[in-house]
Design a protein around this motif. Structure first.
Motif, short mmCIF file in Angstrom:
data_model
loop_
_atom_site.label_atom_id
_atom_site.label_comp_id
_atom_site.label_asym_id
_atom_site.label_seq_id
_atom_site.Cartn_x
_atom_site.Cartn_y
_atom_site.Cartn_z
N LEU A 98 -51.85 61.61 28.94
CA LEU A 98 -52.49 61.84 27.64
C LEU A 98 -52.92 60.54 26.97
CD1 LEU A 98 -53.32 63.87 25.48
CD2 LEU A 98 -51.02 63.72 24.55
N LEU A 99 -52.12 59.51 27.06
CA LEU A 99 -52.48 58.23 26.45
C LEU A 99 -53.74 57.65 27.07
CD1 LEU A 99 -48.99 56.54 26.03
CD2 LEU A 99 -50.40 57.59 24.27
N ASP A 100 -53.89 57.83 28.36
CA ASP A 100 -55.09 57.37 29.04
C ASP A 100 -56.32 58.13 28.53
OD1 ASP A 100 -56.46 55.75 30.88
OD2 ASP A 100 -56.43 57.36 32.38
N CYS A 101 -56.16 59.41 28.32
CA CYS A 101 -57.26 60.23 27.80
C CYS A 101 -57.59 59.84 26.35
CB CYS A 101 -56.92 61.71 27.88
SG CYS A 101 -56.84 62.32 29.58
N ILE A 102 -56.56 59.58 25.56
CA ILE A 102 -56.78 59.17 24.17
C ILE A 102 -57.49 57.83 24.13
CG2 ILE A 102 -55.60 58.42 22.06
CD1 ILE A 102 -53.51 60.61 22.62
N SER A 103 -57.19 56.97 25.07
CA SER A 103 -57.83 55.65 25.08
C SER A 103 -59.33 55.73 25.35
CB SER A 103 -57.15 54.72 26.09
OG SER A 103 -57.48 55.10 27.41
N LYS A 104 -59.80 56.85 25.84
CA LYS A 104 -61.23 57.04 26.10
C LYS A 104 -61.99 57.48 24.85
CE LYS A 104 -60.41 58.15 30.92
NZ LYS A 104 -60.48 59.15 31.98
N PRO A 106 -63.45 57.21 20.92
CA PRO A 106 -63.92 56.10 20.08
C PRO A 106 -62.78 55.56 19.20
CG PRO A 106 -65.40 57.98 19.92
CD PRO A 106 -64.20 58.43 20.70
N LYS A 107 -62.91 54.32 18.76
CA LYS A 107 -61.85 53.64 17.99
C LYS A 107 -61.39 54.45 16.79
CE LYS A 107 -63.67 49.12 18.91
NZ LYS A 107 -64.24 47.93 18.33
N THR A 108 -62.33 54.93 16.00
CA THR A 108 -61.95 55.65 14.78
C THR A 108 -61.15 56.91 15.11
OG1 THR A 108 -64.11 56.74 14.75
CG2 THR A 108 -63.84 54.80 13.35
N ASP A 109 -61.54 57.59 16.18
CA ASP A 109 -60.80 58.79 16.58
C ASP A 109 -59.41 58.44 17.07
OD1 ASP A 109 -63.10 60.17 15.95
OD2 ASP A 109 -63.68 60.60 18.02
N ARG A 110 -59.30 57.34 17.83
CA ARG A 110 -57.98 56.93 18.32
C ARG A 110 -57.03 56.62 17.17
NH1 ARG A 110 -60.96 53.55 22.19
NH2 ARG A 110 -60.45 51.77 20.88
N SER A 136 -63.46 63.75 5.01
CA SER A 136 -63.92 62.90 6.11
C SER A 136 -62.85 62.82 7.20
CB SER A 136 -64.24 61.51 5.59
OG SER A 136 -64.48 60.62 6.64
N ILE A 137 -61.62 62.66 6.81
CA ILE A 137 -60.52 62.58 7.78
C ILE A 137 -60.35 63.92 8.49
CG2 ILE A 137 -58.03 62.21 8.07
CD1 ILE A 137 -59.71 59.65 7.50
N LYS A 138 -60.45 65.02 7.76
CA LYS A 138 -60.35 66.35 8.40
C LYS A 138 -61.43 66.53 9.45
CE LYS A 138 -58.25 68.98 4.63
NZ LYS A 138 -58.45 70.05 3.64
N THR A 139 -62.65 66.13 9.09
CA THR A 139 -63.77 66.26 10.02
C THR A 139 -63.57 65.38 11.24
OG1 THR A 139 -65.26 66.73 8.18
CG2 THR A 139 -66.28 66.02 10.24
N ARG A 140 -63.17 64.14 11.02
CA ARG A 140 -62.95 63.21 12.14
C ARG A 140 -61.82 63.70 13.05
NH1 ARG A 140 -63.25 56.99 9.99
NH2 ARG A 140 -65.49 56.90 9.71
N LEU A 141 -60.75 64.22 12.45
CA LEU A 141 -59.63 64.72 13.24
C LEU A 141 -60.08 65.91 14.09
CD1 LEU A 141 -56.64 64.50 13.97
CD2 LEU A 141 -56.13 65.93 11.98
N ARG A 145 -60.18 65.93 18.17
CA ARG A 145 -59.51 66.95 18.98
C ARG A 145 -60.48 67.57 19.98
NH1 ARG A 145 -56.82 69.66 13.75
NH2 ARG A 145 -54.87 68.47 13.68
N LEU A 146 -61.69 67.87 19.53
CA LEU A 146 -62.70 68.45 20.43
C LEU A 146 -63.06 67.47 21.55
CD1 LEU A 146 -65.09 70.26 17.91
CD2 LEU A 146 -63.37 71.29 19.41
N ASN A 147 -63.24 66.21 21.19
CA ASN A 147 -63.56 65.19 22.20
C ASN A 147 -62.41 65.04 23.20
OD1 ASN A 147 -66.04 64.63 21.07
ND2 ASN A 147 -65.32 62.88 19.91
N LEU A 148 -61.20 65.05 22.69
CA LEU A 148 -60.03 64.92 23.57
C LEU A 148 -59.93 66.13 24.49
CD1 LEU A 148 -57.62 63.20 24.33
CD2 LEU A 148 -56.32 64.32 22.51
N LYS A 149 -60.25 67.29 23.97
CA LYS A 149 -60.24 68.51 24.78
C LYS A 149 -61.26 68.39 25.92
CE LYS A 149 -60.98 73.49 24.36
NZ LYS A 149 -61.35 74.58 23.44
#
Length: 160
Positions: A98-104, A106-110, A136-141, A145-149
């Motif tokens: 999971l950490l490897d996937c999170i590292s992919k 963008p910075k703000t999302d991480r 803004s934070i709700k939207t980014r989160l 999540r969608l990007n991570l999925k």
């Protein structure tokens, strides 16, 4: 005073390092940011009033240090080679990690994922730390999540 600082350092160093690492994707940069953050704490420790204020202060300084590094002259001019494993995060050489996937992401999302899931901050607290609106934070989160999925789907489909 130094004993107090040592206790704070031991308690928070790993969390600060992980936050910097999630932003930079580079161990050496994360170590530098961690050192810079605690150097600033040492210089300003008399201004910190309580534990909650201290934790938020450390996170804000870490994020600001990450941002400063990313726009620095050195970072803009240096060339990183993708083949150089020292500069890329490899967590147990396991692509499903999971950490490897999170590292992919963008910075703000991480940063938002890290603060929300690893540091257990609420959306309101994250908005305060990052000086952004709650919406803004709700939207980014949500987008993170969608990007991570999508990243996880690619990894899982790749293995089959």
């Amino acid at each position: 005073m130094e004993d107090y600082f040592d206790k704070i350092y031991e308690k928070n160093k790993d969390d600060i390092f992980r936050l910097a690492l999630s932003y930079t994707n580079n161990y050496a940069d994360a170590e530098d940011i961690t050192i810079n953050t605690f150097t600033k704490l040492y210089k300003n420790i008399s201004k910190i009033t309580d534990e909650t204020h201290l934790r938020r202060w450390l996170l804000k300084v870490t994020i600001n240090e990450c941002k400063s590094l990313s726009v620095s002259y050195w970072k803009k001019k240096i060339l990183f080679f993708k083949d150089n494993e020292e500069n890329n995060i490899k967590v147990e050489n396991n692509e499903n990690n999971l950490l490897d996937c999170i590292s992919k992401l963008p910075k703000t999302d991480r940063i938002i994922i890290h603060l929300y899931y690893y540091e257990n901050y609420s959306i309101e607290e994250i908005a305060n730390i990052l000086n952004k609106s709650i919406s803004s934070i709700k939207t980014r989160l949500h987008r993170a999540r969608l990007n991570l999925k999508d990243i996880l789907k690619e990894v899982l489909d790749y293995d089959k």
